[in-house]
Design a protein around this motif. Sequence first.
Motif, short mmCIF file in Angstrom:
data_model
loop_
_atom_site.label_atom_id
_atom_site.label_comp_id
_atom_site.label_asym_id
_atom_site.label_seq_id
_atom_site.Cartn_x
_atom_site.Cartn_y
_atom_site.Cartn_z
N GLY A 86 0.79 -1.25 0.12
CA GLY A 86 0.05 0.04 -0.03
C GLY A 86 1.00 1.27 0.10
O GLY A 86 2.19 1.30 0.09
N PHE A 88 2.37 3.97 1.82
CA PHE A 88 2.69 4.19 3.16
C PHE A 88 3.91 5.22 3.07
O PHE A 88 4.69 5.00 2.17
N HIS A 102 -0.34 5.33 6.40
CA HIS A 102 -0.86 5.17 5.22
C HIS A 102 -1.37 6.64 4.67
O HIS A 102 -1.77 7.47 5.49
#
Length: 180
Positions: A86, A88, A102
């Motif tokens: 993801g 981050f 995040h």
Amino acid sequence: MLEIDHLIAFLPGPPEPFPGFFLDEGTRHVGQGTRNRRIRFPRHYLEFLWIDEPEVEEASGLGFAARCARTAYPFGIVLRGRVPEGDFRRYGVPDGPTLAIHQGTSDMPFLAVAELTDDEIGGLRHKLTPPHESGAEGIVAARMTGAVAPGPALPGVSIAAAGEPSLRLLLDSGTPLVLQ
């Protein structure tokens, strides 16, 4: 392995007492412009966070002011373990650990991961407080409503877009704890 470290309720000011639960004295987050109080359990805690130094908070780049003012989603999740796939970014907590935060949107819960190995997680116990009158000793699961899921799988946390923003904790005692 990922697991819940703590959940966050962003508030405009200090929390009111919660019947059946002991609130600790909390901590001032130096370099972040925030302060907290917590309901602690042996492996998790619920953090109530508010801004006490607006200029310092703004300089931190964390964007907590909008969450505390309730113009962004007012709840968050901090996991511990290996950072999932993801978007981050790294953030060094002043006098603390480095978190992977995040890069979500304002309609998502705040999400951060403290990178700890399974051995470090296994040995982790939060500072204990007096027993809670409710009998609760831990968080079993959490449900957030009124939010967009940030993408990665969140162990022990479910998110629903429908409804007003709320955080419902299922505790091992069966006592629910609901925040809105």
